[in-house]
Write a protein that holds these residues in place. Structure first.
Motif, PDB file in Angstrom:
ATOM      1  N   THR A 315       0.822  -1.214   0.000  1.00  0.00           N
ATOM      2  CA  THR A 315       0.000   0.000   0.000  1.00  0.00           C
ATOM      3  C   THR A 315       0.856   1.264   0.000  1.00  0.00           C
ATOM      4  O   THR A 315       0.325   2.355  -0.128  1.00  0.00           O
ATOM      5  CB  THR A 315      -0.923   0.033   1.234  1.00  0.00           C
ATOM      6  OG1 THR A 315      -0.135   0.175   2.427  1.00  0.00           O
ATOM      7  CG2 THR A 315      -1.745  -1.233   1.322  1.00  0.00           C
ATOM      8  N   SER A 316       2.160   1.094   0.171  1.00  0.00           N
ATOM      9  CA  SER A 316       3.063   2.250   0.237  1.00  0.00           C
ATOM     10  C   SER A 316       3.716   2.502  -1.120  1.00  0.00           C
ATOM     11  O   SER A 316       4.061   1.560  -1.847  1.00  0.00           O
ATOM     12  CB  SER A 316       4.136   2.027   1.299  1.00  0.00           C
ATOM     13  OG  SER A 316       5.086   3.072   1.287  1.00  0.00           O
ATOM     14  N   SER A 317       3.888   3.784  -1.446  1.00  0.00           N
ATOM     15  CA  SER A 317       4.560   4.156  -2.693  1.00  0.00           C
ATOM     16  C   SER A 317       6.073   4.199  -2.535  1.00  0.00           C
ATOM     17  O   SER A 317       6.805   4.307  -3.521  1.00  0.00           O
ATOM     18  CB  SER A 317       4.064   5.528  -3.159  1.00  0.00           C
ATOM     19  OG  SER A 317       4.295   6.516  -2.157  1.00  0.00           O
ATOM     20  N   ALA A 318       6.555   4.098  -1.305  1.00  0.00           N
ATOM     21  CA  ALA A 318       8.000   4.153  -1.058  1.00  0.00           C
ATOM     22  C   ALA A 318       8.642   2.836  -1.471  1.00  0.00           C
ATOM     23  O   ALA A 318       8.145   1.765  -1.118  1.00  0.00           O
ATOM     24  CB  ALA A 318       8.271   4.431   0.414  1.00  0.00           C
ATOM     25  N   GLU A 351      -2.238 -15.591  -2.406  1.00  0.00           N
ATOM     26  CA  GLU A 351      -2.484 -14.187  -2.737  1.00  0.00           C
ATOM     27  C   GLU A 351      -1.589 -13.294  -1.890  1.00  0.00           C
ATOM     28  O   GLU A 351      -1.177 -13.653  -0.787  1.00  0.00           O
ATOM     29  CB  GLU A 351      -3.951 -13.830  -2.491  1.00  0.00           C
ATOM     30  CG  GLU A 351      -4.931 -14.586  -3.372  1.00  0.00           C
ATOM     31  CD  GLU A 351      -6.370 -14.153  -3.108  1.00  0.00           C
ATOM     32  OE1 GLU A 351      -6.571 -13.100  -2.453  1.00  0.00           O
ATOM     33  OE2 GLU A 351      -7.288 -14.876  -3.546  1.00  0.00           O
ATOM     34  N   ASP A 352      -1.287 -12.112  -2.418  1.00  0.00           N
ATOM     35  CA  ASP A 352      -0.448 -11.164  -1.689  1.00  0.00           C
ATOM     36  C   ASP A 352      -1.189 -10.574  -0.496  1.00  0.00           C
ATOM     37  O   ASP A 352      -2.422 -10.402  -0.534  1.00  0.00           O
ATOM     38  CB  ASP A 352       0.003 -10.027  -2.612  1.00  0.00           C
ATOM     39  CG  ASP A 352       1.029 -10.477  -3.633  1.00  0.00           C
ATOM     40  OD1 ASP A 352       1.626 -11.554  -3.436  1.00  0.00           O
ATOM     41  OD2 ASP A 352       1.227  -9.760  -4.624  1.00  0.00           O
ATOM     42  N   TYR A 353      -0.428 -10.266   0.539  1.00  0.00           N
ATOM     43  CA  TYR A 353      -0.998  -9.585   1.695  1.00  0.00           C
ATOM     44  C   TYR A 353      -1.050  -8.084   1.408  1.00  0.00           C
ATOM     45  O   TYR A 353      -0.015  -7.449   1.147  1.00  0.00           O
ATOM     46  CB  TYR A 353      -0.147  -9.833   2.941  1.00  0.00           C
ATOM     47  CG  TYR A 353      -0.557  -8.964   4.109  1.00  0.00           C
ATOM     48  CD1 TYR A 353      -1.724  -9.226   4.819  1.00  0.00           C
ATOM     49  CD2 TYR A 353       0.205  -7.859   4.480  1.00  0.00           C
ATOM     50  CE1 TYR A 353      -2.113  -8.420   5.878  1.00  0.00           C
ATOM     51  CE2 TYR A 353      -0.170  -7.055   5.548  1.00  0.00           C
ATOM     52  CZ  TYR A 353      -1.327  -7.342   6.242  1.00  0.00           C
ATOM     53  OH  TYR A 353      -1.713  -6.538   7.277  1.00  0.00           O
ATOM     54  N   VAL A 354      -2.257  -7.533   1.458  1.00  0.00           N
ATOM     55  CA  VAL A 354      -2.461  -6.097   1.254  1.00  0.00           C
ATOM     56  C   VAL A 354      -3.433  -5.620   2.324  1.00  0.00           C
ATOM     57  O   VAL A 354      -4.542  -6.146   2.454  1.00  0.00           O
ATOM     58  CB  VAL A 354      -3.032  -5.780  -0.145  1.00  0.00           C
ATOM     59  CG1 VAL A 354      -3.174  -4.272  -0.324  1.00  0.00           C
ATOM     60  CG2 VAL A 354      -2.168  -6.367  -1.234  1.00  0.00           C
ATOM     61  N   HIS A 355      -3.009  -4.624   3.087  1.00  0.00           N
ATOM     62  CA  HIS A 355      -3.899  -4.090   4.116  1.00  0.00           C
ATOM     63  C   HIS A 355      -3.715  -2.584   4.222  1.00  0.00           C
ATOM     64  O   HIS A 355      -2.620  -2.096   4.492  1.00  0.00           O
ATOM     65  CB  HIS A 355      -3.626  -4.725   5.479  1.00  0.00           C
ATOM     66  CG  HIS A 355      -4.369  -4.081   6.598  1.00  0.00           C
ATOM     67  ND1 HIS A 355      -5.750  -4.082   6.674  1.00  0.00           N
ATOM     68  CD2 HIS A 355      -3.941  -3.376   7.685  1.00  0.00           C
ATOM     69  CE1 HIS A 355      -6.133  -3.436   7.758  1.00  0.00           C
ATOM     70  NE2 HIS A 355      -5.057  -2.984   8.381  1.00  0.00           N
TER      71      HIS A 355
END
Length: 462
Positions: A315-318, A351-355
């Protein structure tokens, strides 16, 4: 049938096992959880345990009550040898033994990070486990009893001086809750006044609560100071010998209680006793789908989550951002890991973890708190209500939710419970002494179990 071994029963480990029990078909896999403790501790409630707002037993989730189809081994994993598919376990009694597996899930959890500060291990106590929070509460209650019969002077001031080292969530919440407890206690001790009570929060950087915005962090500092708390920023603890606190700012004072909450470190079994690949900072290297990954690709049958895993934050753009090691992520990583394991066992793909964060909440004492979601900040009583609402929803199992709600209701109707159980540290004393009280040999009388408070906690601090 595959043997799945889960190393550690913290948030990520407990939720992985709990969800696997519900998802696996009978005979599809055997699940084993290895942990030296018999229960998972819901750590966000520890500050309220320290303040007596939550019953200690209600913040621990019994493995044997809620993991009915899981094999439970009470012991500490001292080595993970993935090449041979086995872990080495040391139990409280008996010789070390090996547990073989087909699939390993590493959720060992973090440990308290300490530094070689003179007097730290001898005088301080942590706040990661429920017994530490209970000891903090009982120490404060007993200190008020002892101080109430002493004349004004340095000994009384030391008894009623409390220091929290670390300005993260644990430090700030513990500081705010116990400060609230101390002010409430003053109403029961006419011999004491607010001038006798001194609470200090020591933070090495220029701000506290780095998870909230700068403005919100400044408000928390101003709020705590307005309640009589001493907040020391850009200050480091240099010595705590015999309870004499020396800060890098040059300030010195005596403190009867020192609580060390200055950060976590990866579990030693991960940093030093495994052949699984690690990141430069000593955490397990994992992909976003929570499979362990080495230089040559995925490590078969190895998974990790929680505080010991370097989980990419999608969720981070860094670039290279990792998820913050907190309960919000560990719980959801455990749920995702269980789903991914079941999918792989049945020939599917993980599936990837995205929170996306739900925001942050912190209690600052009874009726005081703060909530932040992006640019929305709610402070004071409303923030405290949101803190309690969030955590009563987040604590696992309906049984525990109901118990916590009932204890809050009883406190609302009957007031704060101020009974100390400090004598539990020496439960046989009355039996052995036959009620004979020894005269103090100097330095003031101490209650049962109180004389060696700091020394009794050295093993836990380590």
């Amino acid at each position: 049938m595959k043997d799945i071994v889960i190393v550690g029963g913290g948030y990520a480990g407990f939720y992985t096992a709990w969800k696997l029990e519900k998802a696996l078909r009978r005979g599809e896999a055997r699940v084993t959880v290895i942990d030296p403790r018999p229960a998972m501790t819901y750590q966000p409630f520890l500050p309220e345990v320290a303040a007596g707002s939550v019953e200690a037993r209600h913040v621990v989730i019994s493995f044997r009550r809620h993991l009915r189809r899981t094999r439970l081994i009470s012991g500490a994993v001292t080595r993970i040898d993935h090449a041979d598919r086995r872990v080495t376990v040391v139990a409280q009694d008996g010789e070390p033994f090996d547990v073989p597996y087909d699939i390993v899930v590493v959720t060992a959890g973090a440990v308290t990070r300490t530094f070689p500060i003179p007097g730290l291990l001898e005088e301080a106590i942590g706040m990661k486990q429920v017994e530490e929070a209970v000891a903090i509460r009982d120490h404060i209650l007993t200190a008020f009893d002892r101080a109430s019969v002493l004349p004004e002077g340095p000994e009384r001031r030391k008894l009623l001086t409390v220091t929290f080292v670390g300005g993260g969530f644990s430090g700030v919440e513990g500081f705010g809750e116990t400060l609230s407890l101390a002010h409430a206690l003053l109403g029961y001790y006419p011999e004491l006044s607010e001038d006798d009570v001194s609470f200090h929060l020591v933070e090495a950087t220029h701000r506290i609560l780095p998870e909230v915005g700068e403005a919100a962090g400044r408000w928390v500092v101003d709020h705590l100071r307005s309640r009589g708390g001493h907040v020391h920023l850009d200050a480091q603890l240099q010595s705590a010998v015999d309870g004499h606190v020396v800060l890098s700012t040059g300030e010195e004072y005596d403190s009867g209680l020192i609580v060390w909450v200055a950060g976590n470190a990866a579990n030693p079994v991960v940093t030093s006793h495994t052949d699984l690949p690690l990141s430069p900072r000593g955490y397990l290297r994992v992909r976003a789908d929570l499979r362990v990954e080495g230089d040559d690709g995925i490590i078969p049958d190895a998974w990790a989550a929680g505080d010991d895993a370097a989980v990419p934050d999608l969720t981070s753009s860094a670039p290279g951002a990792l998820t913050v090691p907190n309960a919000q992520h560990a719980v959801r990583q455990g749920k995702r890991l269980a789903k991914n394991l079941v999918a792989v066992l049945r020939g599917g793909e993980p599936e990837d973890y995205v929170h996306h964060t739900l925001g942050v909440v912190a209690t600052l004492g009874l009726g005081r708190g703060i909530f932040q979601y992006k640019r929305i900040v709610i402070r004071g009583f409303a923030g405290w209500v949101m803190h309690r609402g969030y955590h009563v929803l987040a604590v696992p199992t309906w049984e525990r939710k109901i118990r916590v709600l009932l204890i809050w209701l009883s406190a609302l109707l009957g007031g704060r419970d101020i009974a100390s159980l400090g004598s539990l540290t020496e439960p046989r004393r009355a039996f052995v002494t036959g009620g004979v009280v020894d005269a103090p040999t100097g330095g003031g009388a101490r209650s049962a179990g109180e004389a060696d408070f700091g020394h009794a906690e050295v093993g836990e601090a380590r």
